[in-house]
Design an enzyme around this catalytic site. Sequence first.
Site, short mmCIF file in Angstrom:
data_model
loop_
_atom_site.label_atom_id
_atom_site.label_comp_id
_atom_site.label_asym_id
_atom_site.label_seq_id
_atom_site.Cartn_x
_atom_site.Cartn_y
_atom_site.Cartn_z
N ALA A 1 55.22 10.11 24.13
CA ALA A 1 55.52 10.25 25.55
C ALA A 1 55.29 8.95 26.31
CB ALA A 1 54.68 11.38 26.14
N ASP B 1 55.79 3.75 14.77
CA ASP B 1 55.39 5.15 14.92
C ASP B 1 55.82 5.88 13.66
OD1 ASP B 1 55.32 7.98 15.63
OD2 ASP B 1 55.04 7.30 17.68
N ARG C 1 59.22 15.70 27.19
CA ARG C 1 58.47 14.62 27.85
C ARG C 1 58.73 13.26 27.24
NH1 ARG C 1 55.88 17.13 24.09
NH2 ARG C 1 54.33 16.10 22.78
N LYS D 1 61.00 8.59 15.14
CA LYS D 1 60.87 8.29 16.56
C LYS D 1 61.15 6.82 16.85
CE LYS D 1 57.58 11.81 18.14
NZ LYS D 1 56.26 12.03 18.77
N ASP E 1 47.56 8.74 20.62
CA ASP E 1 47.02 10.02 21.07
C ASP E 1 45.69 10.37 20.39
OD1 ASP E 1 47.83 10.54 18.50
OD2 ASP E 1 49.21 12.16 19.01
N ASN E 2 45.05 9.40 19.75
CA ASN E 2 43.75 9.69 19.17
C ASN E 2 42.83 8.48 19.29
OD1 ASN E 2 43.54 8.26 16.28
ND2 ASN E 2 45.65 8.92 16.61
N CYS F 1 26.63 29.15 11.37
CA CYS F 1 26.05 30.48 11.57
C CYS F 1 26.65 31.16 12.82
CB CYS F 1 24.54 30.39 11.68
SG CYS F 1 23.94 29.51 13.14
#
Length: 1020
Positions: free
Chosen positions: A436, A462, A473, A486, A534-535, A590
Site C-alpha cells: 500500500a 517485493d 488500497r 507486485k 509491514d513488519n 496454562c
Amino acid sequence: MSENPEIDEEFYSRQLYVLGHDAMHLMDAANVLIAGMRGLGVEIAKNVILVGVKSVTVQDEGRTEWTDLSSQFFLNESHLGQNRASCSQQRLSALNPHVKVAAHTGPLDQELLLRFQVVVLTDSSLDDQRRFGDFCHSKGIKFIVADTKGLCGQLFCDFGKEFEVLDLDGDPPASAMIESISKENPGLLICTTDEKHSFKDGSKVCFSHVRGMTELNNIGPVEIKFRCPYSFLICDNSDFSEYQRGGVATQVKEPCLFTFKPFSEALLDHQLLIMTDSGKMLRHKTLHLAFQALHRFVKEEQRLPGLRSQSDADALLAIVRELNTVAQLEHLDEAAVKSLSYTAQGDLAPLNAFIGGLAALEVIKVCSHKFMPLQQWLYFDALECLPETEEEEDQLAKTNSFSAKGTRYEGQIAVFGSQFQEKLGRQKYFLVGAGAIGCELLKNFALIGLGAGEEGCITLTDMDSIEKSNLNRQFLFRSQDVGKPKSEVAAEAVKAMNPQMNITPHQNFLDEDSERVYDYHFFMGLDGVAAALDNVEARVYLDGRCVQHNKPLLEGGTQGNLGHTLVVVPHLTESYTTEKTNSDGGIPLCTLKNFPHNISHTLQWARDQFEGIFKLNPDNVNSFLRDAKFVEQTLSSGVAEALEVLGGVWSSLSDMKDGGQRPSNWEDCVSWARCKWETLYNNDIRQLLHYFPSDKVTDFGLRFWSGSKRCPHQLTFDPNNKTHLEYVVAAANLYGQIYGINGTRDCASIREILNRVCVPPFTPSSSVTSHLTDEEMEEEKEKKESNDSDKEQLEELKRKLASLSLENPAMRMYPITFEKDDDRNFHIDYIVAASNLRAENYDIPAADRHQSKGIVGRIIPAIVTTTAAVAGLMCLELYKVVQGHKKITSYRNAFVHLAFRRFVMSYPNQPKSFEVAGQKFSQWDNFLVDGRRGGQQEMTLGDLFQHIREKYNLNVCRLFYGSAMLYNGQTERLQQSVSYVVRMATKADIPPHKRMLELVPTFAEDEDCDSEPTIRYLLL
C-alpha cells in the site's frame, strides 16, 4: 436492489477492519461530486473511489496543460488539450468495480449540486466557495473545500447545522471482566485485578454472562460513575439477586451531534482552525488570511503571483495586512506569506497526496457517520523544504530557472528550480516494498521524477504476488493483475505514468541471504533508501544496512487511521532502531489450556488446534515415512515431546478399527469430528472441574475460580445448534483433506451420519493433572524424563511404528497451511466455530467471523486515505534529503491519527553520542578500513591493530565478529590475515558476496565503555 447490498469482503478485506460493515453500508448510499481534476482533485477521487461509495462524479471544464502532469497521475502527454475530467474518468472507473464513476465537463451550478449528498471543491475561487458553500449548507449538502498552492494546503468542512456521528473513534467497544458486584444503591462493581477498565465517568455499559445477579444481563445500558481504574458505580441493584460470579461489562457507544457554520461565517472565525503542527500556530493563522489574500490577488490580476516576484509578494503581504485589520491577529508570519507568493504557481504531488488523503477521509466521515469530523479549517505547510538560509535562497534564485514550459515537472520546477529537478533525476534509490505505502510512494516518485534522469534509477523489491484483497488500497494493481508479482506490475504502472522512469523490479525478500544481490557495492551506489514494510524485523534489518553504509532512510507505516513517518539522515538524526523494541509477549500456555478469559485466548487456542491437527501432525507423519532417522531424532527431544509426536504419528497411520485415527471414508471423518467435539467441549472441561471443582477455595480461603480464572461448564452436543454443526462440518472436511478424502457442506447428510456416531463414554480421572502455571507444565515434562511407565509407553510406540507396513504410498498425508483470505477452504470456518464453542464453555462473549478473522489472522487494518497521506509526508522529507538540508529543525517525523484529527509533527532526535578515551562518537561513526589496501596483500590482524592505533590513537585489546572472539591476547593470530582469523574463529567460510565485515573492538584505553565504534573491514 436490496436495502443493504452484500459487501465484497475479499475486496474490502483490510478496510473493513477500519470502518466496519455498518459504515460501509451507509457509504454505499452516498453520491459524491468532486470538482476539479488537477492533482489534488484526482487524489481525492482516487481515495474515495477505492474506499467505496455509491457513485463519484468528477467535474472539470478545463483542458490538460503541462503543469497538470506534475501531480495528476491519470493524465499524460497524449491528453494535452483534452478535458481533464473526461480523460480521468476511465482510469478512475477501473479502480473499483463497485463504484459508478461519471465525468461532468460543464460548469458547476446549483441544479447539479442538488444531485449529491457530498460536494468537494478543489482548484476553486473564493467566490465559488462562498456561493456554493452557503447553498450547500442551506440544502443539507455536506460541503468540503480543499486547496494546495506550492508548499501550503488548506482544508474546510461544513457538514450542516446538525451532523450525527455514530462512532467517534472507530475502536471496538471497551470491556471489563467483573470480579464482584455489591447489592446496594448504587451498586459497586469491582473489576478483575489483571487489567484496568477504560470507562470514563458517564460512560454507558451493558452486561452479559453475569451469574447470580442475572437481572443485569437483561436491562438496557447503565450509566456508570468512575471510582478508580478497577471499579465503578452502577445503578440501584438492591432488589436484584445476589451476585455469584463472572460477567462482562461492555461499553455502549452513543451518537454525538456536531454543529457546523456555513462557509461565509466560518471564514471569519479563527477559532475553527485545527492545527497540524503545534509549532506553527502563528503561521497557520496567517495562512488563513494569506489564502484569502491570494484569491483576491488572482481576482484582481487574473493570474497567480509571479515566480520569486518580490513585487507580487509585497502586494500579497499588503492584502494580508489589510485583512488583519478585521481579524486582529497579534502577529503575522510575514515570511510565510512571501514564501506562499513565491511558490503559489507550484503544484506538488506529495502535498496533494497529504491534503488529498485528509480530504478523502472527511468524505468518508460524512458518508459513514464515523470518526470525529474536522471543525472546520485545517492548514498545512512544508515551507521548511525551501532553502534553509536567505543566502541559499538568494543563490538559488540567481542560478536557477523556475519557469519551465513544455515539461511534465513544470509545477515542481516552479517551487525548487530546474537544477533541483535535474538532481532528482540523478538519484539512485532503493524502495523496499510494493504494498500500500509502496504503491503510493512509487506514484509520487514518478510524478516528481525521482531517478527519471539518464543517471538515475529506482530499484524496487517485493517478494509477494498480488491478491484481490490488495486492490482496495494498492492502487497500481487491477483485477487482471491478481497472481502476478507486485514489483513487476508496480514498475510497469509507474512507467506508464512517467515513461522517463528508470525502475528495476526484484522479487527478493530482504534478509542476510539477499546480501548476494544487495551487497556493499549496491548500497554504496545508492543516494537513499525508502522503506514501505509491514513488519518490524525487516525495518530493523534495513535500518542496520543504511547505518552500515551511511545512507539516508525514509520510513513510514500505517494501521487503520494511524500513520507515522520517520526520516533518518546520517550523522544528523538517530536511526530507526535506536531504543525501539518489539515486546510481543505471548499468551501463557496454562491460560490457553485451562484459564482463558477473553476471546483472543480462545482464538489462539483454536489456531493452535488447527496447527497441531491439520499441519504439524501430517508433517510429522510424512517425515516419518520418508526419513528412517525420524524416530531417533524425535527421541532426542525428550520423553514428553517424543510421546506426543510419535503417538500422533502412530494414531494417524493406524485405522480406526485398530484403535487409530486414520479414516477410511467420509463417514469416518464426520465420526472423528463429532468425537473431537465431545473431547474438547465436554470431556476436557469435566476433567478440569474434577481437578479444580467449581467450589474450590485456595489455602487462603479465597475462591479459586475468581478474577481472571473463569469457571467453565461443559457443553452438550446438539446437531441443530448452528455453531455445533459448523464445527463438525469444518473439522470433518479439514480432516478429510489431510487424508485425501473429499467432503461436503451438505448439513442434512452430515446430520444423518451424526445419528449413527457412537460417542465413547467418559469418566474424569483423578490421575490426570491439570496445571495451574506454565512452570508446573514444565515440571511435569521433566518428571516424564525419569518416569518408567512413560519410557515403557515410548518403547511400545516404537515397536508399533516399526511393525507398520509403510510401503503403500497412500499412507502419505496432506498437511494444510493456514490461509485466512480464502473463505471457501474451511480454515476460518473451523477457527470461528472452535473458538466460539470454547468461549461458550467459559462464558466469554463470542466473536463474529469478521472479528475472529482479524484477530487470529493478525490482520493490520488499512485504508488508502492514511496510506496516501503518509506517503505524501515521506516524500516531503525526501525533498529535504535530496537538497541536503543540514539543520535537524528542517526535518519532521510525524504521527497522525486521522480519525481524531490529531497531528504530531516533531523534530527528529539527534543521534546519541558516547565517549571512548575522551573521543566522542555516535552510531554513525565507524572505522572504515580497506583490508586489501587498493589491491595489495590483505592485512594481518596486527596490521589492522596498527592502522587503528596510528589513525585513531586507540589500542585494540579484544576483537569480536558477531559472537565469535577473534582476539583476546593470542599473539600468534597477529600474523594471520583478518579473513583467515574470522574463518578460524567462526568455523565457517566467509560468503563470496560478503564485502564488509563488522568487527567490534574493545580498546585498552577504555575497556569498560558500553559502546564502541565498529570497525568496518572491507574485502574489495
